[in-house]
Design a protein around this motif. Structure first.
Motif, short mmCIF file in Angstrom:
data_model
loop_
_atom_site.label_atom_id
_atom_site.label_comp_id
_atom_site.label_asym_id
_atom_site.label_seq_id
_atom_site.Cartn_x
_atom_site.Cartn_y
_atom_site.Cartn_z
N ALA A 73 33.23 28.79 36.76
CA ALA A 73 33.79 30.13 36.96
C ALA A 73 33.53 30.63 38.37
CB ALA A 73 33.20 31.09 35.93
N ARG A 74 32.36 30.34 38.90
CA ARG A 74 32.07 30.77 40.27
C ARG A 74 32.95 30.02 41.27
NH1 ARG A 74 27.60 33.86 40.93
NH2 ARG A 74 25.94 33.82 39.35
N THR A 75 33.02 28.70 41.11
CA THR A 75 33.75 27.88 42.09
C THR A 75 35.24 28.18 42.08
OG1 THR A 75 32.11 26.11 41.83
CG2 THR A 75 34.25 25.50 42.79
N GLU A 76 35.81 28.35 40.89
CA GLU A 76 37.26 28.51 40.79
C GLU A 76 37.73 29.96 40.80
OE1 GLU A 76 38.63 26.42 37.37
OE2 GLU A 76 38.06 24.45 38.15
N CYS A 77 36.80 30.89 40.60
CA CYS A 77 37.25 32.28 40.42
C CYS A 77 36.44 33.29 41.22
CB CYS A 77 37.22 32.61 38.92
SG CYS A 77 37.78 34.27 38.51
N THR A 78 35.25 33.65 40.75
CA THR A 78 34.56 34.82 41.29
C THR A 78 34.13 34.65 42.75
OG1 THR A 78 32.45 34.04 40.36
CG2 THR A 78 33.77 35.55 39.03
N ASP A 79 33.77 33.42 43.18
CA ASP A 79 33.36 33.22 44.57
C ASP A 79 34.55 33.26 45.52
OD1 ASP A 79 30.80 33.02 43.71
OD2 ASP A 79 30.55 30.88 44.11
N ARG A 80 35.76 33.28 45.00
CA ARG A 80 36.96 33.27 45.85
C ARG A 80 37.70 34.61 45.84
NH1 ARG A 80 40.39 28.27 43.95
NH2 ARG A 80 41.51 28.76 45.87
N LEU A 81 37.09 35.61 45.23
CA LEU A 81 37.73 36.92 45.13
C LEU A 81 36.77 38.02 45.55
CD1 LEU A 81 39.49 36.60 41.65
CD2 LEU A 81 40.63 36.65 43.86
N LEU A 82 37.31 39.13 46.03
CA LEU A 82 36.54 40.33 46.26
C LEU A 82 36.61 41.18 44.99
CD1 LEU A 82 37.63 41.24 49.91
CD2 LEU A 82 35.50 40.14 49.18
N ILE A 83 35.47 41.43 44.39
CA ILE A 83 35.42 42.20 43.16
C ILE A 83 35.09 43.66 43.50
CG2 ILE A 83 34.31 42.44 40.92
CD1 ILE A 83 36.01 39.91 41.25
N PHE A 84 35.92 44.58 43.02
CA PHE A 84 35.76 45.99 43.39
C PHE A 84 34.99 46.82 42.37
CE2 PHE A 84 39.46 44.47 45.67
CZ PHE A 84 39.20 44.93 46.97
N GLY A 85 34.89 46.34 41.15
CA GLY A 85 34.17 47.13 40.16
C GLY A 85 34.14 46.44 38.82
N GLU A 86 33.56 47.13 37.85
CA GLU A 86 33.38 46.57 36.52
C GLU A 86 34.70 46.26 35.84
OE1 GLU A 86 31.38 48.26 32.44
OE2 GLU A 86 30.26 48.54 34.32
N ARG A 87 35.63 47.20 35.87
CA ARG A 87 36.91 46.97 35.22
C ARG A 87 37.69 45.85 35.90
NH1 ARG A 87 41.00 51.94 34.27
NH2 ARG A 87 41.11 51.83 36.54
N HIS A 88 37.62 45.79 37.22
CA HIS A 88 38.30 44.72 37.96
C HIS A 88 37.73 43.35 37.57
CE1 HIS A 88 39.20 42.58 42.01
NE2 HIS A 88 40.18 42.39 41.16
N LEU A 89 36.41 43.25 37.51
CA LEU A 89 35.80 41.97 37.15
C LEU A 89 36.18 41.56 35.74
CD1 LEU A 89 33.92 39.61 37.71
CD2 LEU A 89 31.99 41.05 37.05
N ARG A 90 36.21 42.52 34.81
CA ARG A 90 36.57 42.18 33.44
C ARG A 90 38.01 41.68 33.37
NH1 ARG A 90 34.56 41.85 27.99
NH2 ARG A 90 36.29 40.62 27.25
#
Length: 257
Positions: free
Chosen positions: A184-201
């Motif tokens: 999940a980190r490699t393919e998703c979260t490490d490649r995006l800027l997360i702005f908040g809780e709802r955005h991450l969900r």
């Protein structure tokens, strides 16, 4: 001159019997070989297994953790947390569960303050989502994080699911959950800027849907967790449809009629 070498086919058979029956001793293997028409001494069996680095029966017994997981994968769940930092340097925690047998992932919740009450409620929500599949689950693997309270364990105990706590500082004991975190980190979260809780969900819901429906897994013979190959087209017919996931961060391809 001298004693002839053991037939390679017999050597391979000895090793196969030892690996598939880790509680069999030398004489038990010798008796099975005799039943199959091979006259082999116990000393020869010992020599063959020693060269293959297969020790005596007590040391080959399938009581290791990975053997337990392999035997009970279809009825085992694994859960864990991982942290994601937003652009405002706020740390959010993601709670998820993996169905070990199918690798199906449930993203249960995202919060900045995961206390015991919140975690126990996510466990109740999971059992509701699993419905009939919950009755097929017998074990849940978790670490010793203090967020996993006795109330959390009782939620699963009420459904006859036994909670297994891994040893301290042993993340590899929860390897299936740790592997999903890395993916999940490699393919998703490490490649995006997360702005908040709802955005991450929202991001994780979309990624989990891709992971469960379309992403091939080596452990599943390159199938997705919800794919039984029933929709595979045997011949390269039809037009290829290109779909974007997470605004093009991930690509999916499907054949259309």
């Amino acid at each position: 001159m001298g004693r002839p070498a053991t037939d390679p086919a017999v050597v391979a058979l000895i090793q196969q019997l030892a690996r598939e029956n880790p509680r069999w001793g030398y004489e038990r293997i010798r008796g099975e070989l005799r039943h199959l028409g091979h006259q082999v001494s116990g000393a020869t069996i010992r020599r063959v297994l020693t060269r293959a680095r297969l020790g005596p029966a007590p040391r080959r017994a399938d009581d290791r953790w990975r053997d337990f997981l392999r035997a009970h994968a279809a009825s085992t769940l694994a859960c864990d947390f991982f942290a994601v930092d937003t652009v405002t340097l706020r740390r959010l925690y993601v709670f998820f569960v993996v169905e070990v047998g199918t690798r199906f992932v449930h993203v249960l919740g995202v919060t900045a303050h995961p206390d015991g009450v919140w975690v126990a409620q996510q466990a109740r929500n999971l059992l509701v989502d699993l419905k009939d599949r919950a009755s097929a689950s017998r074990f849940l693997i978790r670490d010793r994080d203090t967020k996993f309270t006795s109330s959390f364990d009782e939620v699963f105990a009420s459904d006859n699911i036994h909670v297994l706590k891994i040893p301290p500082r042993a993340p590899r004991a929860n390897a299936f959950a740790e592997r999903w975190v890395r993916t999940a980190r490699t393919e998703c979260t490490d490649r995006l800027l997360i702005f908040g809780e709802r955005h991450l969900r929202t991001v994780l819901d979309e990624y989990a849907d891709h992971y469960n429906r379309n992403r091939p897994h080596r452990s599943l013979d390159l199938r997705a967790p919800t794919n039984d190959d029933s929709d595979v087209i045997p011949l390269p017919l039809g037009r290829i449809k290109h779909c974007h996931v997470l605004s093009g961060l991930i690509n999916e391809y499907q054949r259309t009629g």
